[in-house]
Design an enzyme around this catalytic site. Structure first.
Site, PDB file in Angstrom:
ATOM      1  N   LYS A   1       0.858  -1.193   0.000  1.00  0.00           N
ATOM      2  CA  LYS A   1       0.000   0.000   0.000  1.00  0.00           C
ATOM      3  C   LYS A   1       0.898   1.248   0.000  1.00  0.00           C
ATOM      4  O   LYS A   1       1.535   1.528  -1.007  1.00  0.00           O
ATOM      5  CB  LYS A   1      -0.953  -0.043   1.179  1.00  0.00           C
ATOM      6  CG  LYS A   1      -1.926  -1.233   1.123  1.00  0.00           C
ATOM      7  CD  LYS A   1      -2.797  -1.261   2.361  1.00  0.00           C
ATOM      8  CE  LYS A   1      -3.683  -2.494   2.434  1.00  0.00           C
ATOM      9  NZ  LYS A   1      -4.731  -2.537   1.419  1.00  0.00           N
TER      10      LYS A   1
ATOM     11  N   ARG B   1     -13.881   5.176  -2.346  1.00  0.00           N
ATOM     12  CA  ARG B   1     -12.734   5.416  -1.477  1.00  0.00           C
ATOM     13  C   ARG B   1     -11.637   6.130  -2.269  1.00  0.00           C
ATOM     14  O   ARG B   1     -11.335   5.738  -3.403  1.00  0.00           O
ATOM     15  CB  ARG B   1     -12.233   4.053  -1.019  1.00  0.00           C
ATOM     16  CG  ARG B   1     -11.640   3.978   0.325  1.00  0.00           C
ATOM     17  CD  ARG B   1     -11.444   2.534   0.761  1.00  0.00           C
ATOM     18  NE  ARG B   1     -10.679   1.720  -0.173  1.00  0.00           N
ATOM     19  CZ  ARG B   1      -9.851   0.738   0.195  1.00  0.00           C
ATOM     20  NH1 ARG B   1      -9.670   0.476   1.463  1.00  0.00           N
ATOM     21  NH2 ARG B   1      -9.222   0.019  -0.703  1.00  0.00           N
TER      22      ARG B   1
HETATM   23  C1  LIG Z   1      -6.433  -3.689   7.242  1.00  0.00           C
HETATM   24  C2  LIG Z   1      -5.946  -4.711   6.268  1.00  0.00           C
HETATM   25  N1  LIG Z   1      -5.329  -5.811   6.721  1.00  0.00           N
HETATM   26  C3  LIG Z   1      -4.865  -6.754   5.871  1.00  0.00           C
HETATM   27  C4  LIG Z   1      -5.016  -6.609   4.501  1.00  0.00           C
HETATM   28  C5  LIG Z   1      -4.561  -7.614   3.503  1.00  0.00           C
HETATM   29  O1  LIG Z   1      -3.773  -8.607   3.950  1.00  0.00           O
HETATM   30  P1  LIG Z   1      -3.052  -9.569   2.892  1.00  0.00           P
HETATM   31  O2  LIG Z   1      -1.892  -8.827   2.320  1.00  0.00           O
HETATM   32  O3  LIG Z   1      -2.702 -10.739   3.682  1.00  0.00           O
HETATM   33  O4  LIG Z   1      -4.014  -9.863   1.779  1.00  0.00           O
HETATM   34  C6  LIG Z   1      -5.638  -5.471   3.999  1.00  0.00           C
HETATM   35  C7  LIG Z   1      -5.802  -5.319   2.542  1.00  0.00           C
HETATM   36  O5  LIG Z   1      -6.392  -4.425   2.020  1.00  0.00           O
HETATM   37  C8  LIG Z   1      -6.126  -4.512   4.904  1.00  0.00           C
HETATM   38  O6  LIG Z   1      -6.758  -3.433   4.451  1.00  0.00           O
END
Ligand SMILES: Cc1ncc(COP(=O)(O)O)c(C=O)c1O
Length: 411
Positions: free
Chosen positions: A222, A370
Site C-alpha cells: 500500500k 474510497r
Molecule cells: C487492514 C488490512 N489488513 C490486511 C489486509 C490484507 O492482507 P493480505 O496482504 O494478507 O491480503 C488489507 C488489505 O487491504 C487490509 O486493508
C-alpha cells in the site's frame, strides 16, 4: 473560502515533499488516488529487480544467498520499515503476508497469556483480520473471538482478554483509533495489543513504541509501494522477543537453520518470527521502494495527508452538493487516516465512470467510494482535478451508461 485551481498550484509550489513525486513512474494525465490499495511504481524498482533477476539470480545463482545477502533481506527490510512506524530496527521483520502475520502474532499472544481465551476486535474490521481470528479460534478450540463496536472497546477489555486486535485506520471509513489510549487500556487488564497498520504505515507518523504497542503487522504494497503482493511486516516489541513463539515454526525461524537438526529451537530475536524461505524478488522490490522515504519526515507526510483529505472533502462539499453523496469518513482530519470515503447508492458505477476519466479510486461494497492520498506523489492540483472530473461524471450523468455497471472481480 473559494478554492481555485491556482490556489492548489500554489500549495504544490510550497510543498516540502513536492520533489518526491519524480521518484515515481506515474502515467501522464492519470490521477492516482488508490495508493492505499496498491502503491504506485517507484522508478528505481525496475532496475533493481532487473539486477536481482539478471545478475543475482541469473549469474550468481544459489551463491547469491550469501554474496548478495538475500538471507538478510527479512531483517534488513524490516529495519527500514521500523523507522516509519516508530520502532527499533530489530523489532520489525519483513515476512509472509499480513494475513499470515496476524495468525502468527495472535497465536503467539495467546501463548504469552496462558489461561486467557478471548481475542477482542471490532465488527467491520478488515475481513482478513476477522477471518484469520475465526480460523485461529476454530483451530485452538477453546478460544473466543469477541467483537464489540469501537466505542465499547475500552469497557469490553477485562481480564479474560488475551489480545486486542484492531486496525489503526479503518479500511473503509478511514477512522483512526487512538492507539496510545487503547493500548494503555489493554495493558491495564493485562492484555496485549496487536495493531494492523496496513493503512497507516508510510502514511501516518505511527509511534508504536511511544504508544507501548506489543505487536503489529502491515502490508508492503500500500503506502510502502512494494508492488502487487509485496511481502508484509511484523513488529514485536523487544520486551516480548524472549517469550514470543511462532505457531508456524518453520526452518527459517530456527536458531541454526543450516544445521538441519530435528528439534525446533527459536532463532535469536525476531528471526524466530520467520517461517519459510523469503520471497527474494518481492523483498528486493520493497527494499528499493522504501528508498522513496529516505530522509522524509513522517510529520510532513501526515500534515500533507491531512491537508489533501481536507481539500478533497471541501471541494466535494462545495461542488458536488445535490448529487447524493454523503461523507462517510471523519470530517476532522485528526480522526482520519490518509483516505476519505464518500457514500453513494450508485457508488460502483460512479467510480467506474471516474476511472474511465483517468481518476483512480476504488469501491468498497455496498456503497463506498474510497480515495486515498499518498503524500509522496499526490499533488494538491490532482485533488482539484479529481473533483473536477467527479463533477463532470455527475453532471453528464455518464455513470448511467451500462458499461459502468458491469461488476469486475476486483473492485
Ligand atoms: C487492514 C488490512 N489488513 C490486511 C489486509 C490484507 O492482507 P493480505 O496482504 O494478507 O491480503 C488489507 C488489505 O487491504 C487490509 O486493508
Amino acid at each position: 473560502m473559494t478554492l481555485t485551481r491556482a490556489a492548489c498550484e500554489a500549495l504544490d509550489r510550497d510543498d516540502p515533499l513536492a520533489a518526491r513525486r519524480a521518484l515515481f513512474d506515474l502515467p501522464e494525465g492519470l490521477i492516482y488516488l488508490d495508493g492505499n490499495s496498491l502503491g504506485a511504481l517507484p522508478r528505481n524498482v525496475g532496475e533493481r529487480l532487473g539486477h536481482a533477476v539478471g545478475q543475482e539470480w541469473g549469474r550468481g545463482l544459489i551463491r547469491s544467498w550469501n554474496a548478495a545477502a538475500w538471507i538478510d533481506l527479512p531483517a534488513r527490510v524490516g529495519g527500514k520499515i521500523a523507522r516509519l512506524i516508530g520502532a527499533e530496527a530489530d523489532e520489525v521483520i519483513c515476512a509472509d503476508s499480513t494475513s499470515v502475520n496476524i495468525f502468527k502474532l495472535a497465536a503467539a499472544a495467546l501463548m504469552m497469556r496462558p489461561g486467557r481465551k478471548v481475542i477482542l476486535s471490532e465488527p467491520g474490521n478488515f475481513p482478513t483480520d476477522l477471518y484469520v481470528l475465526q480460523g485461529l479460534a476454530a483451530f485452538a478450540g477453546d478460544v473466543e473471538l469477541r467483537t464489540v463496536p469501537a466505542d465499547q472497546i475500552a469497557e469490553a477489555l477485562d481480564d479474560s482478554v488475551a489480545l486486542l486486535l484492531l486496525t489503526q485506520v479503518h479500511y473503509k471509513s478511514g477512522r483512526l483509533h487512538d492507539m496510545a489510549a487503547l493500548t494503555a487500556r489493554a495493558h491495564e487488564v493485562g492484555a496485549l495489543a496487536l495493531w494492523d497498520l496496513s493503512h497507516s504505515a508510510g502514511a501516518l507518523a505511527v509511534d508504536l513504541n511511544g504508544c507501548g504497542a506489543d505487536l503489529a503487522v502491515g502490508c508492503g504494497y500500500k503506502y510502502l509501494n512494494g508492488g502487487p503482493g509485496a511481502p508484509a511486516f511484523a513488529f514485536v516489541a523487544r520486551r516480548h522477543h524472549e517469550a514470543f513463539r511462532s505457531p508456524l515454526s518453520g526452518w527459517m525461524g530456527h536458531a541454526r537453520p543450516f544445521e538441519f537438526v530435528d528439534a525446533y529451537e527459536p532463532g535469536q530475536g525476531l528471526a524466530r518470527a520467520l517461517c519459510g524461505t523469503p520471497p527474494v524478488l518481492g523483498m528486493t522490490a520493497l527494499e528499493a521502494a522504501l528508498e522513496a522515504f529516505d530522509g522524509v519526515d513522517m510529520g510532513q507526510i501526515r500534515a500533507k495527508s491531512m491537508a489533501l483529505g481536507d481539500l478533497f472533502l471541501e471541494l466535494v462539499e462545495q461542488r458536488c452538493a445535490g448529487h447524493g453523496f454523503e461523507i462517510a469518513c471523519p470530517r476532522d482530519a485528526r480522526a482520519r487516516g490518509s483516505q476519505v470515503a464518500l457514500a453513494h447508492r450508485e457508488g460502483y458505477a460512479i467510480m467506474q465512470a471516474l476511472i474511465a476519466r483517468e481518476v483512480i479510486g476504488d469501491f468498497r461494497a455496498p456503497d463506498i467510494l474510497r480515495f486515498g492520498f499518498t503524500p509522496l506523489y499526490v499533488r494538491y492540483v490532482d485533488v482539484w482535478e479529481a473533483v473536477e472530473r467527479l463533477v463532470q461524471v455527475m453532471e453528464s450523468g455518464q455513470w448511467r451508461e451500462a458499461r459502468f455497471h458491469q461488476k469486475a472481480a476486483v473492485t
